[in-house]
Motif scaffolding. Structure first.
Motif, short mmCIF file in Angstrom:
data_model
loop_
_atom_site.label_atom_id
_atom_site.label_comp_id
_atom_site.label_asym_id
_atom_site.label_seq_id
_atom_site.Cartn_x
_atom_site.Cartn_y
_atom_site.Cartn_z
N GLN A 1 22.43 27.50 36.84
CA GLN A 1 21.23 27.00 36.16
C GLN A 1 20.66 28.02 35.18
O GLN A 1 20.10 27.66 34.17
N TYR A 2 20.76 29.31 35.55
CA TYR A 2 20.12 30.37 34.76
C TYR A 2 21.17 31.39 34.34
O TYR A 2 21.73 32.09 35.20
N SER A 3 21.40 31.51 33.02
CA SER A 3 22.45 32.44 32.56
C SER A 3 22.04 33.89 32.80
O SER A 3 22.90 34.78 32.81
N HIS A 4 20.75 34.16 33.01
CA HIS A 4 20.33 35.54 33.26
C HIS A 4 20.26 35.84 34.76
O HIS A 4 19.61 36.79 35.18
N PHE A 5 20.91 34.99 35.58
CA PHE A 5 21.10 35.31 37.01
C PHE A 5 22.58 35.56 37.23
O PHE A 5 23.41 34.65 37.10
N ASN A 6 22.93 36.80 37.55
CA ASN A 6 24.34 37.15 37.82
C ASN A 6 24.55 37.27 39.31
O ASN A 6 23.86 38.06 39.97
N PHE A 7 25.48 36.50 39.82
CA PHE A 7 25.75 36.49 41.26
C PHE A 7 27.17 37.02 41.47
O PHE A 7 28.13 36.44 40.96
N THR A 8 27.29 38.12 42.20
CA THR A 8 28.59 38.75 42.43
C THR A 8 28.85 38.86 43.92
O THR A 8 28.06 39.50 44.64
N VAL A 9 29.92 38.23 44.39
CA VAL A 9 30.32 38.36 45.80
C VAL A 9 31.49 39.32 45.86
O VAL A 9 32.43 39.21 45.08
N CYS A 10 31.44 40.28 46.78
CA CYS A 10 32.52 41.26 46.92
C CYS A 10 33.12 41.16 48.31
O CYS A 10 32.41 41.30 49.31
N PHE A 11 34.44 40.91 48.37
CA PHE A 11 35.14 40.86 49.66
C PHE A 11 35.71 42.25 49.93
O PHE A 11 36.61 42.71 49.20
N SER A 12 35.23 42.90 50.98
CA SER A 12 35.68 44.28 51.24
C SER A 12 37.06 44.32 51.89
O SER A 12 37.73 45.33 51.84
N ARG A 13 37.47 43.21 52.53
CA ARG A 13 38.75 43.24 53.24
C ARG A 13 39.68 42.10 52.81
O ARG A 13 40.47 41.62 53.60
N GLN A 14 39.53 41.64 51.59
CA GLN A 14 40.40 40.54 51.14
C GLN A 14 40.63 40.65 49.64
O GLN A 14 39.68 40.86 48.88
N GLN A 15 41.89 40.52 49.26
CA GLN A 15 42.19 40.43 47.84
C GLN A 15 41.87 39.01 47.41
O GLN A 15 42.16 38.07 48.14
N THR A 16 41.26 38.83 46.28
CA THR A 16 40.95 37.48 45.83
C THR A 16 41.31 37.34 44.37
O THR A 16 41.36 38.33 43.64
N THR A 17 41.59 36.09 43.97
CA THR A 17 41.80 35.85 42.55
C THR A 17 40.43 36.03 41.91
O THR A 17 39.48 35.34 42.26
N GLU A 18 40.33 37.00 41.03
CA GLU A 18 39.02 37.30 40.44
C GLU A 18 38.48 36.08 39.71
O GLU A 18 39.21 35.41 38.98
N SER A 19 37.24 35.74 39.96
CA SER A 19 36.61 34.63 39.24
C SER A 19 35.26 35.13 38.76
O SER A 19 34.93 36.30 38.93
N ALA A 20 34.48 34.21 38.19
CA ALA A 20 33.18 34.63 37.65
C ALA A 20 32.37 35.37 38.70
O ALA A 20 31.73 36.36 38.42
N CYS A 21 32.41 34.90 39.96
CA CYS A 21 31.55 35.58 40.94
C CYS A 21 32.29 36.13 42.15
O CYS A 21 31.68 36.84 42.95
N LEU A 22 33.57 35.87 42.35
CA LEU A 22 34.26 36.39 43.53
C LEU A 22 35.14 37.59 43.16
O LEU A 22 35.95 37.50 42.23
N HIS A 23 34.97 38.69 43.88
CA HIS A 23 35.71 39.92 43.57
C HIS A 23 36.19 40.59 44.85
O HIS A 23 35.66 40.31 45.93
N SER A 24 37.15 41.50 44.72
CA SER A 24 37.61 42.29 45.86
C SER A 24 37.03 43.69 45.75
O SER A 24 36.96 44.24 44.65
N GLY A 25 36.64 44.27 46.89
CA GLY A 25 36.14 45.65 46.88
C GLY A 25 34.73 45.73 47.43
O GLY A 25 34.18 44.74 47.93
N TYR A 26 34.16 46.93 47.36
CA TYR A 26 32.81 47.16 47.86
C TYR A 26 31.78 46.89 46.76
O TYR A 26 32.09 47.09 45.57
#
Ligand SMILES: Cc1cc2nc3c(=O)[nH]c(=O)nc-3n(C[C@H](O)[C@H](O)[C@H](O)COP(=O)(O)OP(=O)(O)OC[C@H]3O[C@@H](n4cnc5c(N)ncnc54)[C@H](O)[C@@H]3O)c2cc1C
Length: 243
Positions: free
Chosen positions: A166-191
């Motif tokens: 809804q809001y382009s000035h809200f950045n939501f980043t999820v980081c999986f510390s124990r899983q490799q993921t296909t990087e997407s706009a908000c899903l990432h691997s690492g801390y």
């Protein structure tokens, strides 16, 4: 805000992930609190007095009759075991609210708000959702970094994702510390710390850190040493265990 002592009754219990429970309690008196605060639950079991702190995971407007929390189930943890086996109707004592992880009013919001959570440390930010929307309407740039082990342990994802859409000035980043993921706009691997390194930080930013003590300490150092923020710009809630 007055610290109250009252009996509360478990109304419902829902597993959000294999290790996280959502618990909703009936209040015997209204609980006046601000989003970001926590309460202490106390009970006696096998001659032992148990007292544990939990962030309130429901917004204050629901606090007239009930409130919710989310609890990670730790192996052999006293409260974890109690929550795992508790049935609706279980009564315990509540003290609170406590805590200073509080947002300034939307009219006083900084140009940037950075929220960083690991695991159930997302609870206070979930309770803040209505306030975050007010901040976004005021033009505040909001960055939320949420660290969990893997996709199985991810919860409260969609309410934040919807807000980010809804809001382009809200950045939501999820980081999986124990899983490799296909990087997407908000899903990432690492801390979460790895992604904060590349984040632009406004000089007047307000930062809120909640969850694992190592994450809170690591991020505090990063924001004060590398990003040049003052300690007063950083609010912290460490989920320290009781032993
Ligand atoms: C301000 C604040 C807010 C919090 N909010 C939340 C929240 O919203 N959600 C949440 O899930 N948690 C939260 N916590 C953490 C919470 O208070 C409890 O510490 C947590 O739920 C664990 O409690 P427990 O009784 O299940 O585990 P405990 O019985 O305290 O044990 C914790 C772990 O340590 C192990 N252990 C116990 N004793 C020892 C020992 N002597 N040596 C080595 N290992 C030991 C246990 O097996 C277990 O795995 C918060 C903490 C604080 C300080």
């Amino acid at each position: 805000m007055d610290i109250l002592n009252q009996k509360v009754t478990l109304l419902s219990k829902i597993p959000l992930t294999p290790r996280v429970l959502w618990l909703r309690f009936q209040l015997s008196e209204p609980l006046l609190f601000q989003a970001g605060q926590f309460i202490k639950l106390e009970w006696d079991i096998n001659g032992q007095h148990v007292a544990r702190n939990y962030s309130i995971a429901s917004p204050p407007y629901q606090g007239m009759t009930s409130f919710s929390l989310v609890a990670t189930l730790l192996a052999n943890g006293v409260a974890s075991t109690q929550f795992q086996f508790a049935q609706p109707g279980w009564q315990t004592s509540l003290k609170g609210p406590y805590g200073r992880l509080l947002l300034p009013k939307a009219v006083e919001c900084p140009s940037q708000l950075i929220l960083v959570a690991t695991g159930t440390g997302i609870a206070p930010f979930y309770a803040m959702l209505p306030d975050l929307e007010e901040y976004l309407k005021c033009g505040c740039h909001v960055d939320l970094f949420f660290g969990v082990r893997n996709s199985e342990e991810l919860f409260f994802f969609y309410p934040f994702k919807v807000l980010a859409e809804q809001y382009s000035h809200f950045n939501f980043t999820v980081c999986f510390s124990r899983q490799q993921t296909t990087e997407s706009a908000c899903l990432h691997s690492g801390y979460v710390q790895q992604y904060l390194v590349n984040t632009d930080v406004h000089s007047n930013a307000l930062v809120m850190l909640c969850g694992h003590p190592d994450m809170v300490d690591g991020c505090f150092t990063l924001f004060t040493k590398d990003k040049g923020l003052k300690a007063s710009q950083i609010k912290r809630e460490k989920y320290i265990l009781n032993h």
